[in-house]
Design a protein around this motif. Structure first.
Motif, PDB file in Angstrom:
ATOM      1  N   ASP A 110      -0.447   6.096   4.492  1.00 43.41           N
ATOM      2  CA  ASP A 110      -1.250   5.441   3.235  1.00 43.41           C
ATOM      3  C   ASP A 110       0.142   5.174   2.264  1.00 43.41           C
ATOM      4  OD1 ASP A 110      -0.524   7.797   2.190  1.00 43.41           O
ATOM      5  OD2 ASP A 110      -2.700   8.237   2.367  1.00 43.41           O
ATOM      6  N   GLN A 111      -0.377   4.587   0.940  1.00 41.52           N
ATOM      7  CA  GLN A 111       0.386   4.286   0.015  1.00 41.52           C
ATOM      8  C   GLN A 111       0.605   5.465  -1.083  1.00 41.52           C
ATOM      9  OE1 GLN A 111      -0.407   0.472  -1.860  1.00 41.52           O
ATOM     10  NE2 GLN A 111      -1.327  -0.199  -0.097  1.00 41.52           N
ATOM     11  N   ARG A 113       1.967   7.934  -3.237  1.00 37.99           N
ATOM     12  CA  ARG A 113       3.414   8.286  -3.620  1.00 37.99           C
ATOM     13  C   ARG A 113       3.501   9.838  -3.185  1.00 37.99           C
ATOM     14  NH1 ARG A 113       5.917   4.928  -7.545  1.00 37.99           N
ATOM     15  NH2 ARG A 113       4.732   3.201  -7.900  1.00 37.99           N
ATOM     16  N   GLY A 384       5.555   2.740  -3.956  1.00 35.11           N
ATOM     17  CA  GLY A 384       4.425   3.039  -2.875  1.00 35.11           C
ATOM     18  C   GLY A 384       4.856   2.546  -1.699  1.00 35.11           C
ATOM     19  N   GLY A 385       5.469   1.510  -1.423  1.00 33.25           N
ATOM     20  CA  GLY A 385       5.895   0.961  -0.167  1.00 33.25           C
ATOM     21  C   GLY A 385       6.987   1.670   0.338  1.00 33.25           C
ATOM     22  N   GLN A 388       5.578   4.832   1.721  1.00 35.10           N
ATOM     23  CA  GLN A 388       5.044   4.731   3.113  1.00 35.10           C
ATOM     24  C   GLN A 388       5.894   4.690   4.242  1.00 35.10           C
ATOM     25  OE1 GLN A 388       0.909   2.348   4.518  1.00 35.10           O
ATOM     26  NE2 GLN A 388       2.476   1.297   3.287  1.00 35.10           N
ATOM     27  N   ASP A 408      -1.868   1.196   5.529  1.00 31.91           N
ATOM     28  CA  ASP A 408      -2.466   0.876   4.361  1.00 31.91           C
ATOM     29  C   ASP A 408      -1.326  -0.303   3.677  1.00 31.91           C
ATOM     30  OD1 ASP A 408      -4.117  -0.051   2.237  1.00 31.91           O
ATOM     31  OD2 ASP A 408      -4.050   1.849   1.067  1.00 31.91           O
ATOM     32  N   GLU A 409      -1.654  -1.627   4.168  1.00 32.58           N
ATOM     33  CA  GLU A 409      -0.566  -2.686   3.604  1.00 32.58           C
ATOM     34  C   GLU A 409       0.875  -2.218   3.568  1.00 32.58           C
ATOM     35  OE1 GLU A 409      -1.935  -4.833  -0.135  1.00 32.58           O
ATOM     36  OE2 GLU A 409      -3.631  -3.513   0.047  1.00 32.58           O
ATOM     37  N   ILE A 412       3.944  -3.820   1.570  1.00 27.67           N
ATOM     38  CA  ILE A 412       4.051  -3.888   0.210  1.00 27.67           C
ATOM     39  C   ILE A 412       5.446  -3.721  -0.134  1.00 27.67           C
ATOM     40  CG2 ILE A 412       3.583  -2.428  -1.750  1.00 27.67           C
ATOM     41  CD1 ILE A 412       0.696  -2.346  -1.053  1.00 27.67           C
ATOM     42  N   THR A 721       0.359  -7.142  -5.565  1.00 23.22           N
ATOM     43  CA  THR A 721      -0.039  -6.185  -4.685  1.00 23.22           C
ATOM     44  C   THR A 721      -1.335  -5.787  -4.373  1.00 23.22           C
ATOM     45  OG1 THR A 721       1.952  -4.972  -5.487  1.00 23.22           O
ATOM     46  CG2 THR A 721       0.110  -3.504  -4.571  1.00 23.22           C
TER      47      THR A 721
END
Length: 805
Positions: A110-111, A113, A384-385, A388, A408-409, A412, A721
């Motif tokens: 996931d994103q 951190r 965050g990206g 991940q 999760d995305e 990003i 985002t």
């Protein structure tokens, strides 16, 4: 070598042409999912395929994928451990779903951190740090010890003393000594930095204590617990300017150890100003401090590289051991793409398996688009990206198959050029026989899906339903919001705004920037572009953010507990409480679930939490207040025919109308609600806990709050985002309104729609890390498209707007 004979396990009636019964379990079946806003969702997801979940922010994608499928898989795995082991593991209740069938082990990427502890780096968060330490302990010259001798988390210790030994029936005393060689720098204790307090920010030496010399926030001249304790302590003259203090007075003022004294007949503990400030402000999480306190801490405390280790965190011994002239500190500071080349150049048969594993891991960093990082990069500074993708590293070479990977995305923070590489990695995981579930908005990733599940039709209470399930072609031909916008393209503007000046940046050299000189136009919409790691954030956050009149909205997480909600976070609750108090002639504190008006049974939480030790804790609605969080007497007070609990249950859009006219008209509240609607959060309820918001919702909530700050320049870090394709157009409208109101807007962005809509583009590159750090283009989007072959951004923007070759 002998082999055991193969046993045929087929039944006599089962021939070779009949499918095996085990092959029938090729679907993950979800029936009656009601987690969060899901409305009895039933869906069948094919295994060993790439399934993308789409829909507007808040439509229920995360509720279905993370809070239902992944959560139940992990809960069932945890239940296979003994109750003793479960007592040490996080527990969760079963998701609100009727049937979940066909689950496999879920690995969530996931994103969230990564741990922001100052000792955590990219090397410690992956296996690379451990492998490098082993490598240097084997090949480093001079040899200084085992792998721990290269660890900045292990101090060097030694000791000696007398021990009593039973030998041959006699007691013999012997002297023994021991030593452990660690790699921690003794000066900074492995932190890499040394902190110092700027005394000029604590007091004005030209004034006396009585005249208000202390400039620390909260230290008022008449403050009994703050300033008066200094003035009446007897250790110093309160009427003498601080610059005239004797050495003893200055020491007592700044550094004196805790001492019991009596002030105005009250027993108090006196201690120096510096330890007081350290305990009151510096020992707390910076992000949890109030804004004005945080600003004071930033001014008063300076962090510099440790003078002994130069910021490497390592002892002199660890830095002295080298392989081909490179120490472990040098290796960790090297860009990962370059480090991978260096490792491949080492030829030592005794550690060949280690070199192969280390090389493969470093190559994975490069393949995933993180080759520009260095291993000594603190994990707290990763976006965050980036965090991940660092988590993905360990899974790329994993021999596991038939696992469910949940993303999760994952795109990003990725430039369009890097999205192609991410897509290839997702397909690589699928082709190994894994089930890959991806929550995503980018059409480039939706396009590679084997199966698509579209949730909606709206967000919040207007969502929570499966509106489409099938192939990408079927989605494109369908009538859902995602399908209609899948091929949306923002065209280049026929004319752009004229700048009203420029924000000058000269000699920017933070991180990988190469002495950059650039003028950022004011009064227009400026997009800062470039591949991930090209230096965009270094340029803006290092040289623009923090200037007077600059308001920065970054990607840092929102701090808040389950008691926090949009009304409390945005400051909306304050005018609402005052309006209720004025209308009913009572105190505003009554209308706070965290203060006097709280239900005494649940303390204003609305639910009763029961901890069941190793079993999942439960949360049941409070029977006293029925989940309304307030005392019954508070709910007797009304405004516009509604009590406070009914107001907090309203959606933002409904509340905007309620407080905009009639008896409940409250301009201050209406102004905040207008901003929330502007950023596309009209569907949120005012009392919805912040912990239930998606990443996109949290970012837009933060944007709405920052819009109140006075400043001429707004800096936004990837505001798209988590935004659905249909919401990007609304965001562009918001940016236009900000510029048209006289603001300057600077956006760090990868989304081509924002690039095409901008008035001016500053493109950094040409590559990432040391291959970037330069301005490769400045001009209008039309100019960038015309010069498309000059930069990667130009190529992708030209393809996006459909410009011919």
């Amino acid at each position: 070598m002998s082999m055991a004979p193969r046993t045929d396990t087929r039944s006599p009636a089962q021939d070779d042409s009949a499918p095996h019964s085990a092959d029938s379990h090729d679907l993950i079946r979800v029936h009656g999912a009601r987690e969060n806003n899901l409305k009895d969702v039933t869906v069948e997801i094919p295994k060993r395929r790439l399934t993308v979940f789409t829909g507007v922010s808040g439509s229920g994608k995360s509720s279905l994928v993370f809070d239902t499928i992944a959560a139940e898989s992990q809960r069932l795995i945890n239940e296979t451990y003994s109750t003793f082991v479960q007592g040490f593991m996080p527990t969760s209740a079963r998701p609100d779903v009727d049937v979940l069938d066909g689950l496999t082990t879920a690995i969530i990427v996931d994103q969230q951190r990564m741990g922001a502890h100052s000792r955590s780096t990219v090397a410690t968060a992956t296996d690379t740090g451990a492998m490098l330490r082993i490598l240097f302990s084997r090949l480093g010259r001079p040899h200084i010890g085992p792998p721990r001798a290269f660890s900045f988390n292990t101090p060097s210790i030694s000791g000696s003393g007398a021990v009593t030994v039973e030998r041959g029936g006699k007691t013999v005393k012997e002297r023994r000594s021991f030593s452990v060689t660690g790699g921690m720098c003794p000066r900074c204790e492995g932190m890499g930095t040394a902190s110092d307090i700027d005394l000029t920010q604590l007091f004005d030496e030209s004034k006396s204590i009585a005249e208000g010399a202390i400039t620390v926030p909260g230290y008022k001249v008449d403050g009994h617990w703050t300033v008066r304790i200094f003035a009446e302590s007897g250790f110093l003259d309160p009427k003498k300017p601080i610059r005239d203090f004797t050495g003893t007075e200055l020491h007592d003022f700044l550094y004196r150890e805790p001492t019991k004294i009596k002030v105005s007949g009250i027993n108090l503990t006196y201690e120096g100003l510096i330890p007081k400030v350290q305990k009151s402000f510096l020992s707390k999480d910076r992000e949890a401090l109030q804004p004005h306190i945080r600003a004071f801490v930033d001014r008063a405390v300076t962090f510099t590289d440790c003078p002994e280790c130069g910021g490497t965190r390592l002892s002199a011994g660890a830095r002295s051991s080298k392989i081909k002239g490179i120490s472990i500190a040098d290796a960790c500071a090297t860009q990962i793409s370059d480090l991978a080349v260096w490792v491949r150049g080492l030829d030592e048969p005794s550690v060949a398996p280690l070199l192969r594993a280390l090389g493969e891991t470093l190559d994975s960093f490069v393949a995933i688009g993180l080759g520009y990082l260095s291993l000594d990069r603190p994990t707290g500074t990763l976006s965050g990206g980036e965090a991940q993708r660092v988590k993905m590293i360990r899974h790329l070479g994993s021999p596991l198959t038939d696992v469910t990977y949940v993303f999760d995305e994952p795109t990003i923070g990725l430039h369009p050029h890097d999205i192609q590489r991410m897509n290839a990695l997702l397909l690589q995981l699928r082709d190994k026989g894994n089930t890959v579930l991806v929550v995503e908005h980018k059409p480039e990733t939706i396009a590679i899906a084997d199966h698509v599940v579209d949730l909606g039709p709206g967000a919040g209470t207007a969502g929570g339903e499966v509106v489409f399930e099938g192939t990408v072609e079927g989605l494109r031909a369908g009538s859902t919001l995602t399908g209609r916008h899948l091929d949306d393209r923002t065209s280049l503007k026929p004319s752009v705004r004229t700048p009203r000046g420029a924000l000058e940046v000269r000699g920017a050299d933070s991180h990988n920037l190469k002495d950059v000189d650039v003028d950022i136009p004011l009064g227009v919409l400026v997009a800062i572009t470039g591949v991930a790691g090209s230096g965009k954030s270094s340029l803006i956050h290092g040289s623009v953010a923090g200037r007077d009149g600059v308001v920065t909205v970054d990607q840092s997480a929102i701090k808040g507990s389950r008691r926090s909600n949009p009304a409390t976070y945005t400051g909306l609750l304050e005018p609402i409480r005052k309006a209720f108090a004025k209308a009913n002639g009572v105190k505003p504190a009554l209308f706070s679930a965290n203060s006097e008006g709280a239900c005494p049974h649940c303390n204003g939480a609305g639910v009763i939490y029961v901890d069941l030790a190793m079993m999942a804790g439960t949360a049941s609605t409070c029977e006293e207040c029925e989940g309304k969080r307030f005392q019954a007497s508070v709910l007797d007070h009304h405004l516009g025919g509604r009590d406070i609990s009914e107001v907090l249950a309203m959606s933002v859009a409904e509340a905007e109308e309620f407080f905009g006219a009639g008896e409940a008209r409250t301009p201050a509240a209406h102004k905040v609600l207008d901003r929330l609607v502007d950023v596309g959060l009209g569907y949120l309820t005012l009392g919805q806990p912040l912990t239930t918001l998606s990443g996109g919702e949290r970012q837009r909530l933060k944007l709405a709050t920052h819009m109140t700050e006075k400043g001429g320049v707004y800096v936004l870090d990837e505001p798209t985002t988590g935004l659905h394709l249909a919401d990007v157009e609304q965001l562009l409208g918001l940016l236009d309104r900000l510029v048209d109101s006289g603001k300057s807007v600077v956006v760090i962005e990868h989304h081509q729609a924002v690039m095409a809509h901008a008035d001016w583009i500053i493109d950094l590159g040409p590559g990432a890390g040391h291959d970037g750090g330069s301005v490769v283009f400045e001009g209008t989007p039309a100019d960038l498209v015309a010069a498309r072959s000059a930069t990667l951004t130009g190529e992708h923007l030209a393809a996006y707007v459909g410009a011919g070759a």
